[in-house]
Design an enzyme around this catalytic site. Sequence first.
Site, PDB file in Angstrom:
ATOM      1  N   GLY A  22       0.881  -1.076   0.039  1.00  9.02           N
ATOM      2  CA  GLY A  22       0.015  -0.124   0.060  1.00  9.02           C
ATOM      3  C   GLY A  22       0.810   1.453  -0.056  1.00  9.02           C
ATOM      4  O   GLY A  22       2.063   0.951  -0.189  1.00  9.02           O
ATOM      5  N   ALA A  54      -9.158   3.686  -0.963  1.00  3.29           N
ATOM      6  CA  ALA A  54      -9.358   5.071   0.105  1.00  3.29           C
ATOM      7  C   ALA A  54      -9.787   6.152  -0.975  1.00  3.29           C
ATOM      8  O   ALA A  54      -9.419   6.522  -2.103  1.00  3.29           O
ATOM      9  CB  ALA A  54      -7.897   5.453   0.433  1.00  3.29           C
ATOM     10  N   GLN A  55     -10.999   6.741  -0.357  1.00  2.00           N
ATOM     11  CA  GLN A  55     -11.613   7.811  -1.413  1.00  2.00           C
ATOM     12  C   GLN A  55     -11.413   9.087  -0.990  1.00  2.00           C
ATOM     13  O   GLN A  55     -11.003  10.050  -1.692  1.00  2.00           O
ATOM     14  CB  GLN A  55     -13.095   7.540  -1.076  1.00  2.00           C
ATOM     15  CG  GLN A  55     -13.776   6.251  -1.518  1.00  2.00           C
ATOM     16  CD  GLN A  55     -15.249   6.021  -1.508  1.00  2.00           C
ATOM     17  OE1 GLN A  55     -15.848   7.010  -0.997  1.00  2.00           O
ATOM     18  NE2 GLN A  55     -15.760   5.047  -1.948  1.00  2.00           N
ATOM     19  N   GLU A 121     -13.525  17.181   5.626  1.00  2.00           N
ATOM     20  CA  GLU A 121     -14.183  15.867   6.245  1.00  2.00           C
ATOM     21  C   GLU A 121     -14.365  16.295   7.607  1.00  2.00           C
ATOM     22  O   GLU A 121     -14.064  17.199   8.194  1.00  2.00           O
ATOM     23  CB  GLU A 121     -13.342  14.669   5.775  1.00  2.00           C
ATOM     24  CG  GLU A 121     -13.424  14.582   4.386  1.00  2.00           C
ATOM     25  CD  GLU A 121     -12.357  13.304   4.300  1.00  2.00           C
ATOM     26  OE1 GLU A 121     -11.635  12.508   5.236  1.00  2.00           O
ATOM     27  OE2 GLU A 121     -12.168  12.802   3.016  1.00  2.00           O
ATOM     28  N   ASP A 217      -1.809  -9.872   9.109  1.00  5.47           N
ATOM     29  CA  ASP A 217      -0.922 -10.798   8.778  1.00  5.47           C
ATOM     30  C   ASP A 217       0.466 -10.101   9.460  1.00  5.47           C
ATOM     31  O   ASP A 217       1.158 -10.969  10.155  1.00  5.47           O
ATOM     32  CB  ASP A 217      -0.669 -10.986   7.431  1.00  5.47           C
ATOM     33  CG  ASP A 217      -1.573 -11.689   6.541  1.00  5.47           C
ATOM     34  OD1 ASP A 217      -2.637 -12.248   7.222  1.00  5.47           O
ATOM     35  OD2 ASP A 217      -1.550 -11.296   5.196  1.00  5.47           O
ATOM     36  N   HIS A 238     -16.529   3.003  10.265  1.00 10.15           N
ATOM     37  CA  HIS A 238     -16.810   4.149   9.375  1.00 10.15           C
ATOM     38  C   HIS A 238     -18.339   4.347   9.627  1.00 10.15           C
ATOM     39  O   HIS A 238     -18.908   3.343   9.090  1.00 10.15           O
ATOM     40  CB  HIS A 238     -16.309   3.993   7.927  1.00 10.15           C
ATOM     41  CG  HIS A 238     -16.569   5.379   7.253  1.00 10.15           C
ATOM     42  ND1 HIS A 238     -17.690   5.872   6.839  1.00 10.15           N
ATOM     43  CD2 HIS A 238     -15.447   6.191   6.601  1.00 10.15           C
ATOM     44  CE1 HIS A 238     -17.206   6.961   6.041  1.00 10.15           C
ATOM     45  NE2 HIS A 238     -15.960   7.278   5.935  1.00 10.15           N
ATOM     46  N   ARG A 284     -15.678  10.777  13.849  1.00  7.63           N
ATOM     47  CA  ARG A 284     -15.965   9.679  13.296  1.00  7.63           C
ATOM     48  C   ARG A 284     -16.582   8.733  14.229  1.00  7.63           C
ATOM     49  O   ARG A 284     -17.692   7.960  13.835  1.00  7.63           O
ATOM     50  CB  ARG A 284     -14.858   8.947  12.500  1.00  7.63           C
ATOM     51  CG  ARG A 284     -15.279   8.005  11.678  1.00  7.63           C
ATOM     52  CD  ARG A 284     -14.534   7.322  10.834  1.00  7.63           C
ATOM     53  NE  ARG A 284     -14.120   8.077   9.464  1.00  7.63           N
ATOM     54  CZ  ARG A 284     -12.976   8.177   8.764  1.00  7.63           C
ATOM     55  NH1 ARG A 284     -12.304   7.193   8.999  1.00  7.63           N
ATOM     56  NH2 ARG A 284     -12.898   9.039   7.811  1.00  7.63           N
ATOM     57  N   HIS A 345     -13.464  -0.363   9.757  1.00  3.96           N
ATOM     58  CA  HIS A 345     -12.810   0.572   8.686  1.00  3.96           C
ATOM     59  C   HIS A 345     -11.339   0.662   8.805  1.00  3.96           C
ATOM     60  O   HIS A 345     -10.426   0.558   7.863  1.00  3.96           O
ATOM     61  CB  HIS A 345     -13.548   1.983   8.694  1.00  3.96           C
ATOM     62  CG  HIS A 345     -13.002   2.765   7.396  1.00  3.96           C
ATOM     63  ND1 HIS A 345     -13.103   2.359   6.061  1.00  3.96           N
ATOM     64  CD2 HIS A 345     -12.318   3.928   7.713  1.00  3.96           C
ATOM     65  CE1 HIS A 345     -12.528   3.432   5.441  1.00  3.96           C
ATOM     66  NE2 HIS A 345     -12.091   4.412   6.449  1.00  3.96           N
ATOM     67  N   ARG A 380      -8.947   7.893  14.965  1.00  7.13           N
ATOM     68  CA  ARG A 380      -8.029   8.553  13.748  1.00  7.13           C
ATOM     69  C   ARG A 380      -9.004   9.616  13.127  1.00  7.13           C
ATOM     70  O   ARG A 380     -10.140   9.388  12.917  1.00  7.13           O
ATOM     71  CB  ARG A 380      -7.815   7.461  12.787  1.00  7.13           C
ATOM     72  CG  ARG A 380      -7.108   8.042  11.659  1.00  7.13           C
ATOM     73  CD  ARG A 380      -6.636   7.024  10.687  1.00  7.13           C
ATOM     74  NE  ARG A 380      -7.678   6.481   9.978  1.00  7.13           N
ATOM     75  CZ  ARG A 380      -8.414   6.780   8.792  1.00  7.13           C
ATOM     76  NH1 ARG A 380      -8.010   7.818   8.370  1.00  7.13           N
ATOM     77  NH2 ARG A 380      -9.413   6.119   8.706  1.00  7.13           N
TER      78      ARG A 380
HETATM   79  C1  SIN Z   1     -13.445   8.551   3.568  1.00  7.03           C
HETATM   80  O1  SIN Z   1     -13.350   8.911   2.720  1.00  7.03           O
HETATM   81  O2  SIN Z   1     -14.568   8.740   4.361  1.00  7.03           O
HETATM   82  C2  SIN Z   1     -12.860   7.791   4.456  1.00  7.03           C
HETATM   83  C3  SIN Z   1     -11.222   8.848   4.653  1.00  7.03           C
HETATM   84  C4  SIN Z   1     -10.557   7.991   5.844  1.00  7.03           C
HETATM   85  O3  SIN Z   1     -10.854   6.782   6.236  1.00  7.03           O
HETATM   86  O4  SIN Z   1      -9.492   8.401   6.308  1.00  7.03           O
END
Ligand code: SIN
Length: 539
Positions: A22, A54-55, A121, A217, A238, A284, A345, A380
Amino acid sequence: MITPRVPRPNIREFDFLVVGSGVAGLFTALHLAERGNVAVVTKDDLTESNTEYAQGGIAVALGQDDAPEDHGRDTLEAGAGLCDPEAVRVLTSEGPGAVETLMGLGMRFDRSGGELVRGREAAHGRRRILHASGDETGHEVERCLARRASVHPSIEIFEHALMTDLLVVEGRCVGVDALLVPDAQRVRFVASVTVLATGGLGQIYEVTTNPLVTTGDGMAAAWRAGCRLMDMEFVQFHPTALYHEGSPKFLISEAVRGEGAVLRNAAGEHFMPDWHPQGDLAPRDVVARAVFSQMRSDGRKYVELDFSSIPLERFLSRFPGIVAELRRQGFDIYRERVPVAPAAHYAMAGIATDLQARTHLPGLLAVGECTCSGLHGANRLASNSMLEGLVFGLRAAQKAAEMPRLSYEQLGVAAELAPPPVRVAAPAIRGELQRLMQSHVGMERDGEALREAQEQLQAWTRGIAVVPAASREEAETANMVTVARLVIEAALARTESRGAHFRADFPAADPAWQRHLVLHAEEGGGAAVEFTPVESPFG
Ligand code: SIN
């Protein structure tokens, strides 16, 4: 450079070894490659990781109206009193430089009039989320790094190579044993420095946004090798995964709420303002718990996300991936609200590391979601995880360069060893384990349910076999049993509620619990619990 005197076909030798591909793994590998030869060992296709999906984007204080201190304050606030302030300072102050470095590698973030576009966000005090192709940021980051790594002359990539264990000689990690999945061939990778970047553990839950590769893992292998794991009780849910059949669940980015979407209950009411002054943009953990509670009082398995306040043109251009998936699932995005529910998430839990990515095992570094440095605390902040991969990937590469470069003989692996055994569990229990974790160790926990789950996990742990040959599925299931058991041990030990960890039998945060919980293996397979301060938790 390690040079064997005799070629050994099943032993591959490198200066540096990175397990996982990743953002954290590939960014680390690209920087290590300036200093020696690097193997990237990854158990699926190169790009199959949480990063790919990841969006939202990458949170970073790059705007004129922003500062690392402001980003730091938001991170600390979201972390519910458990972030290590120094880790937060490192992330937010080194973040801008790390993102510039990523852009130097060819990463293109969305721009308007030449300026970077910054999204909003939850729990961010201002717009600071960089994104790419609208809502496909992770895919673009992964593509950029994979393209670079694939053509780098000092990097060799081993796909479909599953790490089965860390290789430890005289108290030092000297590489890993791996199973080449297509033909179950064994390979031993030997290196002066090994970096784990194996990602999270979302697959231990039935309802998760994480792809199938996230089976813990690295955490499990590090545990078996004697590393400490920290804050295992903190798994972030999430709040807005699309409610649909199948797994993994499709994520509907928090950025949608950043642009004005709101959550509604069965009666159509906008309920988040009753829960938090920041409403739909509360941290969150708060939103996820509110959604969970609302689902319960509505007697439904979802709440609804209403994005009608976002102008359609804007919605289509800002969220092309979400629009495409909703259409694919048959939603009329012009008229309908969309059913959403919380899903596992992200793991704040992980291998205890210091701020140079060191673990408790000499020769072993770790970066990204498989680690816990205390950075994210109990919850987070959105879009801080790819930034973590960049900042701590760079730091890991710098630390690795300072570590002794040892010859093959010095590493103590010259003697041919018997093929290493693999720890396996029957893949058939995977679904049962996921359901148990969801029902007993999910968003709401209590002592009775946790003890029931603990008993079952202990039985499954006893069932883990050590056998000479195994499939990926069997080895992954054993890892899932190991990390699930440790999540339960930690969740039982923390008798308070904080961030992502909610105990119905201890519903309030307790100031006495403002400390990290560290697990280490005891003789006989048990997990001993220790506590460390919020600041400098690595000790
Ligand atoms: C999201 O796009 O809502 C997730 C972003 C993240 O988990 O940091």
